[in-house]
Write an enzyme that holds these catalytic residues in place. Structure first.
Site, PDB file in Angstrom:
ATOM      1  N   ASP A   1       0.857  -1.177   0.000  1.00 56.08           N
ATOM      2  CA  ASP A   1       0.000   0.000   0.000  1.00 56.08           C
ATOM      3  C   ASP A   1       0.899   1.235   0.000  1.00 56.08           C
ATOM      4  O   ASP A   1       2.024   1.195   0.491  1.00 56.08           O
ATOM      5  CB  ASP A   1      -0.914   0.024   1.250  1.00 56.08           C
ATOM      6  CG  ASP A   1      -2.236   0.716   0.972  1.00 56.08           C
ATOM      7  OD1 ASP A   1      -3.286   0.044   1.013  1.00 56.08           O
ATOM      8  OD2 ASP A   1      -2.210   1.925   0.683  1.00 56.08           O
TER       9      ASP A   1
ATOM     10  N   ASP B   1       4.341   2.349  -4.211  1.00 54.04           N
ATOM     11  CA  ASP B   1       3.487   2.982  -5.212  1.00 54.04           C
ATOM     12  C   ASP B   1       3.363   2.007  -6.382  1.00 54.04           C
ATOM     13  O   ASP B   1       4.337   1.711  -7.072  1.00 54.04           O
ATOM     14  CB  ASP B   1       4.127   4.296  -5.668  1.00 54.04           C
ATOM     15  CG  ASP B   1       3.251   5.043  -6.663  1.00 54.04           C
ATOM     16  OD1 ASP B   1       2.352   4.418  -7.266  1.00 54.04           O
ATOM     17  OD2 ASP B   1       3.468   6.252  -6.830  1.00 54.04           O
TER      18      ASP B   1
ATOM     19  N   THR C   1     -16.344  -3.081 -10.465  1.00 58.06           N
ATOM     20  CA  THR C   1     -17.532  -2.570  -9.781  1.00 58.06           C
ATOM     21  C   THR C   1     -18.769  -2.805 -10.639  1.00 58.06           C
ATOM     22  O   THR C   1     -18.697  -2.736 -11.873  1.00 58.06           O
ATOM     23  CB  THR C   1     -17.399  -1.057  -9.473  1.00 58.06           C
ATOM     24  OG1 THR C   1     -18.713  -0.494  -9.291  1.00 58.06           O
ATOM     25  CG2 THR C   1     -16.721  -0.315 -10.608  1.00 58.06           C
TER      26      THR C   1
ATOM     27  N   SER D   1     -19.037   7.575 -14.131  1.00 58.96           N
ATOM     28  CA  SER D   1     -18.088   8.573 -13.613  1.00 58.96           C
ATOM     29  C   SER D   1     -16.722   8.242 -14.206  1.00 58.96           C
ATOM     30  O   SER D   1     -16.503   7.146 -14.721  1.00 58.96           O
ATOM     31  CB  SER D   1     -18.000   8.529 -12.081  1.00 58.96           C
ATOM     32  OG  SER D   1     -17.269   7.381 -11.659  1.00 58.96           O
TER      33      SER D   1
ATOM     34  N   TYR E   1     -14.155   7.632 -12.555  1.00 56.41           N
ATOM     35  CA  TYR E   1     -13.701   6.469 -11.790  1.00 56.41           C
ATOM     36  C   TYR E   1     -14.273   5.175 -12.351  1.00 56.41           C
ATOM     37  O   TYR E   1     -13.554   4.217 -12.613  1.00 56.41           O
ATOM     38  CB  TYR E   1     -14.101   6.609 -10.315  1.00 56.41           C
ATOM     39  CG  TYR E   1     -14.286   5.277  -9.645  1.00 56.41           C
ATOM     40  CD1 TYR E   1     -13.198   4.443  -9.421  1.00 56.41           C
ATOM     41  CD2 TYR E   1     -15.565   4.823  -9.280  1.00 56.41           C
ATOM     42  CE1 TYR E   1     -13.373   3.191  -8.844  1.00 56.41           C
ATOM     43  CE2 TYR E   1     -15.740   3.581  -8.703  1.00 56.41           C
ATOM     44  CZ  TYR E   1     -14.640   2.767  -8.488  1.00 56.41           C
ATOM     45  OH  TYR E   1     -14.810   1.531  -7.930  1.00 56.41           O
ATOM     46  N   HIS E   2     -15.594   5.138 -12.547  1.00 56.85           N
ATOM     47  CA  HIS E   2     -16.199   3.904 -13.033  1.00 56.85           C
ATOM     48  C   HIS E   2     -15.640   3.537 -14.403  1.00 56.85           C
ATOM     49  O   HIS E   2     -15.407   2.363 -14.703  1.00 56.85           O
ATOM     50  CB  HIS E   2     -17.721   4.044 -13.084  1.00 56.85           C
ATOM     51  CG  HIS E   2     -18.376   4.026 -11.733  1.00 56.85           C
ATOM     52  ND1 HIS E   2     -18.810   5.165 -11.109  1.00 56.85           N
ATOM     53  CD2 HIS E   2     -18.644   3.004 -10.887  1.00 56.85           C
ATOM     54  CE1 HIS E   2     -19.342   4.837  -9.926  1.00 56.85           C
ATOM     55  NE2 HIS E   2     -19.254   3.542  -9.767  1.00 56.85           N
TER      56      HIS E   2
ATOM     57  N   LYS F   1     -12.410   1.727 -14.251  1.00 61.62           N
ATOM     58  CA  LYS F   1     -12.577   0.297 -13.971  1.00 61.62           C
ATOM     59  C   LYS F   1     -12.935  -0.466 -15.245  1.00 61.62           C
ATOM     60  O   LYS F   1     -12.551  -1.625 -15.407  1.00 61.62           O
ATOM     61  CB  LYS F   1     -13.676   0.098 -12.912  1.00 61.62           C
ATOM     62  CG  LYS F   1     -13.277   0.596 -11.530  1.00 61.62           C
ATOM     63  CD  LYS F   1     -12.293  -0.362 -10.866  1.00 61.62           C
ATOM     64  CE  LYS F   1     -12.168  -0.104  -9.389  1.00 61.62           C
ATOM     65  NZ  LYS F   1     -11.385  -1.128  -8.689  1.00 61.62           N
TER      66      LYS F   1
ATOM     67  N   VAL G   1     -24.730   2.796   2.538  1.00 59.06           N
ATOM     68  CA  VAL G   1     -25.176   2.324   3.853  1.00 59.06           C
ATOM     69  C   VAL G   1     -24.223   2.781   4.953  1.00 59.06           C
ATOM     70  O   VAL G   1     -24.662   3.183   6.043  1.00 59.06           O
ATOM     71  CB  VAL G   1     -25.336   0.789   3.848  1.00 59.06           C
ATOM     72  CG1 VAL G   1     -25.750   0.294   5.230  1.00 59.06           C
ATOM     73  CG2 VAL G   1     -26.362   0.372   2.797  1.00 59.06           C
ATOM     74  N   ASN G   2     -22.925   2.722   4.682  1.00 58.09           N
ATOM     75  CA  ASN G   2     -21.965   3.206   5.678  1.00 58.09           C
ATOM     76  C   ASN G   2     -22.234   4.663   6.032  1.00 58.09           C
ATOM     77  O   ASN G   2     -22.162   5.058   7.203  1.00 58.09           O
ATOM     78  CB  ASN G   2     -20.531   3.054   5.150  1.00 58.09           C
ATOM     79  CG  ASN G   2     -20.076   1.597   5.146  1.00 58.09           C
ATOM     80  OD1 ASN G   2     -20.813   0.710   5.553  1.00 58.09           O
ATOM     81  ND2 ASN G   2     -18.863   1.359   4.680  1.00 58.09           N
TER      82      ASN G   2
ATOM     83  N   GLU H   1     -27.431  10.683 -13.003  1.00 55.13           N
ATOM     84  CA  GLU H   1     -27.776   9.263 -13.036  1.00 55.13           C
ATOM     85  C   GLU H   1     -29.288   9.126 -13.131  1.00 55.13           C
ATOM     86  O   GLU H   1     -30.028  10.045 -12.765  1.00 55.13           O
ATOM     87  CB  GLU H   1     -27.257   8.544 -11.776  1.00 55.13           C
ATOM     88  CG  GLU H   1     -27.907   9.037 -10.481  1.00 55.13           C
ATOM     89  CD  GLU H   1     -27.346   8.392  -9.209  1.00 55.13           C
ATOM     90  OE1 GLU H   1     -26.422   7.571  -9.313  1.00 55.13           O
ATOM     91  OE2 GLU H   1     -27.852   8.724  -8.118  1.00 55.13           O
TER      92      GLU H   1
END
Lengths: 422, 422
Positions: B31, B74, B144, B179, B181-182, B185, B239-240, B328
């Protein structure tokens, strides 16, 4: 229109600047000269001698009577992109500023990462700079027919309607690219499609076929206005490579069976099509995809055409298939649509052999330049990561001699000069 | 098995290291602590206090009786990735080392470029390092469910068979990510699929739903073994975030109509599913896609569940919908497959409300930490590029009070607490 060309020093960019200027548009553009560096790294250079940008710009102004606005710029630097757009206020941006080579991207991890991050970053920078500086401008993004790969079904232009488990939807057509480079173009297409939606931009994504040719009419007689013509394994494309091989008496080298089928178009058709896209922009928020090629040909079919045309110029060469360094289907179904550009008025050249004749005439003058980099003609970058020169698949054989007066129908592959299953 | 976890310090990575160690696997990981930096940049921190990696490693060794191999690295540095793989010789690699935030990627061009190049580069580095160092190793890549977007038809697991103009083909299912980000992926999924083909690698691409939860059983009672739980707009998930809001008495804030439907799963189910993938690797050359979620829920439906469970703990909060900063669909068809993991033996938790109870119990202890970063709960990153705090859509209203003894059927959205068309 004020049109900004990214990749102004490149094969298409330098040609397009002249073509659009002749049509009355005001052109500006940028380049970081990466293409010169990359071709040098591959041990090669352009078959046509390429002037420095300073000399190119002088020749340009001399011929067209007006200066060409040029920025030397790394398109990965966002601030620079935004500054250029602020100064130039483009109505349209043509993004030709990506690394365009499949073999280059397949060399190793550093090249794969360089090609993908370079291409993704420059495209993102353009999308944001358009949003921030000139939100009405039209982005013409150069993609490639190679984004689709060879899916085994007809290839529509970007989108298709499906019925899946009883429900219907219009969705992006799945992509099956064949190299890290080709995937970088898919990544870019996806990003452009998304930006049109969320930022209400307008874009044309051009799935371009393989371009060939040494010149367009706009270039006239000044050698300094000629565009580059690459023939190395990484930046040379099929017909250009075959023509360069022909003028030095080197066998023409389809890979593998040579029955791979691709869309091709002459450089002058590429200019015509890009111009049609520019002069007929989509509406705000629209992302449209054009498949851009004149016709589908088999690779060996094109090699045989080059051989035939070369013979009329006294250049006698064979077609000799080489080991295929790529991982690709060598016999496959291939039927892509290309109606959108016809609907805008695209008039294909069709006389591919005449175009090949012009090319060979241009290239003969520079045969010593090609001869000097002869080694660069033979690939050594394999798709599985291996590095090693490929070999001829067969000893020399008498090739199929088609009579010049009876060319094969355009869309049918000629029989391979070698037995099937090779 | 020797399993290498990229993103060992993250929400999933730190949990997975413990879960897999308890199952007898040997774990190493890396990490660069970017997640801590990013969350700090969003003006927030983990609701649960996160020990330094040094303390985490000590606590790990104390509990599990063996050290956890850790590299601070990295993952964009190829040489480092190759060196770690050479030393550790992994049988499997779980790639959790990407930037996982849609809002973070939407902040501006620098964030979009950072997220896409970080995620693309690290994935390419893993693919090449596997090819070069441990070609039999199994890559489990975290994707995702958001790669698919909401296409309006059923969503298969990665691929589907189509008939198009009379010919049939099995093709990748089109992606419609929402997005930068998406899309990063999606770029990664495409790259992994391609690498499996040309380098004969094996990979599982996990289209994961939205994960929630504060702990798994493996963590026991040592607070230093708890995983991070983010609640800010960028790194907190639905939910978090609702649970963190509940413990400080903040309204629970679905975006827009709140009728968006997504696949969700508890953290313990995510661990179970990743373990099933790892312990049942695909064959060499195979690229397989698992859709990973317990069940599809509507966002408001989940908020109402959290409200209900919170009430049993004496926490009384309302559900108040907020302006949607995202672009969305807020009402849509959504029916993704998720059979592959069931075929391998996945046993879903199903008792979502019990899981929420555990979470609330954990989070109550840290309410002052959440209170201290209360501002981070309200989004200000809009999908159209605007920056500005969103507002509540309505004044407070009495919300729908579902009786606790009659929960709604799992896969049906509850009626919105606000009239349709909002």
């Amino acid at each position: 229109m004020r049109i900004f060309i990214a990749g102004l020093d490149g094969y298409l960019g330098w040609s397009l600047a002249q073509h659009l200027t002749l049509r009355g548009h005001e052109i500006g553009g940028a380049d970081a000269f990466f293409r010169r560096k990359w071709v040098d790294e591959m041990g090669s250079w352009s078959a046509t001698p390429i002037a420095t940008m300073g000399d190119r710009l002088n020749a340009f102004e001399h011929r067209f009577g007006r200066p060409l606005r040029f920025w030397e710029a790394d398109l990965r630097q966002y601030d620079f992109v935004e500054r250029m757009f602020s100064e130039f206020q483009p109505d349209a941006i043509v993004h030709l500023g990506e690394c365009p080579s499949a073999p280059y991207s397949m060399i190793d991890v550093n090249h794969a990462v360089e090609v993908q991050t370079n291409n993704v970053t420059s495209t993102l920078n353009f999308l944001f700079a358009i949003r921030n500086i000139c939100p009405d401008a039209h982005l013409v993004k150069l993609g490639t027919m190679g984004e689709y790969g060879t899916p085994g079904v007809d290839i529509p232009e970007g989108f298709f309607e499906i019925e899946f488990r009883g429900r219907r939807a219009k969705l992006p057509f799945p992509r099956l690219a064949g190299s890290w480079y080709h995937w970088s173009k898919v990544h870019g297409s996806n990003n452009v499609m998304f930006a049109c939606k969320i930022y209400n931009l307008r874009a044309t994504d051009v799935m371009q076929g393989v371009v060939f040719g040494t010149r367009i009419d706009a270039m006239g007689d000044d050698e300094k206005l000629l565009t580059r013509v690459d023939f190395d394994q990484a930046f040379g494309t099929a017909v250009n490579r075959f023509c360069c091989q022909a003028v030095i008496g080197h066998p023409l080298t389809p890979y593998g069976k040579g029955q791979q089928r691709r869309g091709f178009l002459p450089l002058r058709d590429s200019m015509q099509c890009l111009t049609l896209a520019l002069e007929n922009p989509p509406r705000k928020g629209e992302y449209r995809v054009f498949n851009q090629f004149e016709e589908v040909y088999g690779i060996t079919e094109l090699a045989v055409k080059v051989k035939r045309v070369a013979a009329t110029l006294g250049l006698n060469v064979e077609v000799r298939n080489m080991e295929n360094p790529r991982d690709e289907m060598e016999e496959h179904y291939y039927r892509p649509d290309h109606q959108n550009l016809f609907d805008l008025g695209y008039k294909p050249t069709h006389d591919v052999e005449a175009e090949m004749g012009i090319m060979l005439g241009d290239l003969i003058k520079h045969r010593t330049r090609i001869e000097a980099k002869r080694e660069a003609l033979i690939p050594d970058v394999h798709w599985n990561g291996r590095r090693g020169k490929v070999h001829f698949l067969h000893p020399p054989v008498p090739s199929v001699q088609a009579p010049r007066s009876a060319p094969s129908p355009a869309n049918q592959p000629l029989p391979s000069p070698f037995p099937a299953g090779v």
